[in-house]
Write a protein that holds these residues in place. Structure first.
Motif, PDB file in Angstrom:
ATOM      1  N   LEU A  18     -13.450  20.235 -32.724  1.00  0.00           N
ATOM      2  CA  LEU A  18     -12.605  19.502 -31.779  1.00  0.00           C
ATOM      3  C   LEU A  18     -12.518  20.251 -30.453  1.00  0.00           C
ATOM      4  O   LEU A  18     -12.552  19.640 -29.366  1.00  0.00           O
ATOM      5  CB  LEU A  18     -11.213  19.327 -32.392  1.00  0.00           C
ATOM      6  N   THR A  66     -15.342  19.814 -27.675  1.00  0.00           N
ATOM      7  CA  THR A  66     -15.352  18.641 -26.776  1.00  0.00           C
ATOM      8  C   THR A  66     -14.751  18.956 -25.408  1.00  0.00           C
ATOM      9  O   THR A  66     -14.924  18.187 -24.469  1.00  0.00           O
ATOM     10  CB  THR A  66     -14.582  17.474 -27.417  1.00  0.00           C
ATOM     11  N   TYR A 109     -16.332  14.611 -32.531  1.00  0.00           N
ATOM     12  CA  TYR A 109     -15.126  13.965 -33.068  1.00  0.00           C
ATOM     13  C   TYR A 109     -15.355  13.519 -34.520  1.00  0.00           C
ATOM     14  O   TYR A 109     -14.523  13.749 -35.408  1.00  0.00           O
ATOM     15  CB  TYR A 109     -14.742  12.745 -32.222  1.00  0.00           C
TER      16      TYR A 109
END
Length: 562
Positions: free
Chosen positions: A397, A400, A477
């Motif tokens: 995560l 990103t 994701y």
């Protein structure tokens, strides 16, 4: 004089029962990596290995325990085959990157780049077909490795894949995309035997007290393959030519195969060079789970509906998703940050170095926790798996939000390090649930996990586009969500205890298999003639294994009729 002992095979239940007759006073205070109490016989195993040099009649050549040779060559086999899997991923940089000719180091390498024009979807489909073949061969591999010699199946599947890998450079450049897809599909189908066969080999060559560390060592080879493969492929492509990557990798696999053929046997009872003390140590400390029966059926219905097995399948799926994403796309991802092909190969190996280091560490953490009787095997498996997977999910995560090369490498390495901590959690859990059916469990979970190999490249192909780093966010994701979900399911439903279906049912009479290749267990008898002793008194006329099995078969038939 030598007299034959009364037994149907060396792997009989009498030797297995010896370990259960030790008094509590003889047992150690700690526990093994599988949660079993340590015994004097297990502690003395290493001492007997040390004394084997003199017992074998050669003091100048120390005896190396055969089980360690098997584990070392198994680890090396995993490493060379996973090294070979990185070849296509590095080649895709030279095909998809429009500036690849500016990122190689010599004129020869520049003029020898692939001339094919493939897009990202074609490249990802090529990756996907490998795992479609891998998926389709899993269940047949699980069944066949329970019938065939697992050592031969393990070696043959690597040799088969290496032979096809030699053809890929010619196929990519001259025979076309369709032929390359067929070769990759066949490679995947051949490598589908890899895990069921390796777990089948380790079932016979590891004991309960060593299994956690030795299995983790073999699995480390799968992750070490990328450490060798990415730099080697990058440097050869950068300085020589991309085709030689395939020839070197295939050559290493073929060289390994001949070493495997010479030194590894299916079982300790088949190995003529194993010492008597090591053989007795292995057989005594394996228990009844390694006894094979003629009329024992695999409880597939109970296995497929077992929640601990289902949670293992999900963890294996998440593992494959992450590993396949990196093996096939990590060099392409790092090329977004302007690295040369050689730099890309070296930097791509850094997360896998962290993975290997943490995998070794996880084995020692599990062993240390097992020394405390307050921690059950179930708790330790869930702790390592939950912490490793949840932390890895957070790292993906975090990726990103990053846009530069150095922070990306740091976080990606952390993600793989956390994953390494989970190896001694879920990935050795097959033996906890059932040592007897470990290769069956692996084939079932590998079959489900192979779907990740089919889906991951296709999903990546939809999100990714040349020179656009934001396309990676959607992939990360999804990866983060899959890893987190698998962790939660394992923490809720996983188990470190032997399952009820792992043992044979009590209402049938079992017939033990006779192994014609197994060594005959002989004992040494004093050859000095005693007073009033005749030659007839010294010879023991024991029944043959075939005669014993005939009697047992008759008894079981009569019992089942009643």
């Amino acid at each position: 004089m030598l007299t034959s002992q009364e037994t149907a095979s060396p792997d009989n239940s009498s030797t297995a029962d010896d370990s259960s007759r030790d008094s509590p006073e003889k047992r150690g205070q700690g526990r093994t990596s599988d949660g079993d109490p340590l015994k004097d016989s297990q502690v003395k195993g290493k001492e007997s290995d040390m004394s084997d040099a003199s017992s074998n009649g050669c003091c100048s050549c120390p005896y190396i325990p055969r089980r360690y040779i098997v584990v070392f060559l198994s680890t090396l086999g995993m490493m060379v085959v996973y090294c070979m899997r990185t070849n296509v991923g590095v080649t895709m940089i030279t095909i998809l990157d429009e500036e690849a000719h500016m990122k190689v180091g010599t004129p020869e390498a520049k003029w020898n780049l692939p001339t094919v024009e493939w897009d990202t979807k074609m490249a990802e489909l090529l990756h996907s077909l490998f795992y479609i073949g891998f998926f389709l061969s899993q269940l047949p591999a699980g069944y066949l490795t329970s019938r065939w010699a697992c050592n031969k199946a393990f070696g043959a599947c690597i040799l088969f894949s290496a032979s096809l890998n030699v053809l890929l450079p010619v196929s990519i450049e001259h025979l076309g995309y369709t032929t390359s897809c067929v070769i990759r599909f066949l490679q995947g189908a051949g490598e589908g035997f890899l895990y069921p066969a390796s777990y089948g080999v380790l079932r016979h060559w590891t004991t309960t007290n060593e299994r956690g560390r030795l299995v983790a060592a073999v699995l480390t080879g799968t992750y070490a393959g990328a450490i060798v493969g990415f730099p080697m492929s990058g440097l050869i492509t950068h300085y020589i030519s991309w085709e030689y990557v395939y020839y070197v990798s295939s050559g290493l696999c073929i060289m390994w195969y001949f070493a495997w053929l010479c030194f590894v046997f299916e079982k300790p009872s088949h190995d003529p060079s194993i010492s008597q003390s090591e053989y007795e140590y292995i057989i005594k400390n394996q228990g009844k789970q390694n006894i094979e029966y003629e009329n024992l059926k695999v409880p597939y219905r109970h296995i497929l509906t077992s929640l601990p097995v289902i949670s293992l399948c999900l963890c294996h799926f998440a593992r494959n998703w992450v590993i396949i994403l990196l093996l096939t796309n990590e060099p392409y991802y790092l090329s977004m940050f302007g690295f040369s092909v050689a730099e890309n190969g070296i930097y791509s190996s850094i997360p896998h170095v962290m993975l290997v280091l943490c995998t070794f560490t996880s084995g020692y953490i599990a062993d240390y926790l097992h020394l405390n009787p307050q921690y059950s095997t179930t708790f330790i498996r869930k702790l390592l798996t939950g912490f490793g997977f949840i932390s890895q999910s957070a790292c993906f995560l975090l990726l990103t939000f990053l846009q530069t090369g150095t922070p990306v490498l740091v976080v990606l390495s952390m993600a793989m390090g956390f994953f390494g901590l989970s190896v001694s959690g879920w990935q050795v859990n097959y033996y906890d649930l059932s040592s007897r059916y470990a290769n069956i469990l692996v084939s079932i979970s590998s079959c489900f996990a192979a779907l990740a190999g089919v889906i991951t490249p296709i999903v990546a192909g939809e999100f990714l586009s040349p020179n656009n780093i934001t396309g990676w966010n959607g992939t990360f994701y999804i990866t983060s969500a899959i890893v987190l979900f698998s962790a939660l399911v394992f923490v809720l439903f996983g188990s470190g205890e032997e399952q009820p279906w792992a043992n044979p049912p009590e209402n049938i009479v079992l017939i033990q298999k006779v192994d014609p290749l197994a060594r005959k267990p002989y004992t040494v008898e004093n050859s000095q003639k005693k007073p009033n002793e005749t030659k007839k008194d010294k010879i023991s006329l024991d029944p043959t294994p075939e005669q014993i099995n005939k009697v047992v078969h008759r008894m079981s038939t009569a019992a089942n009729k009643d």
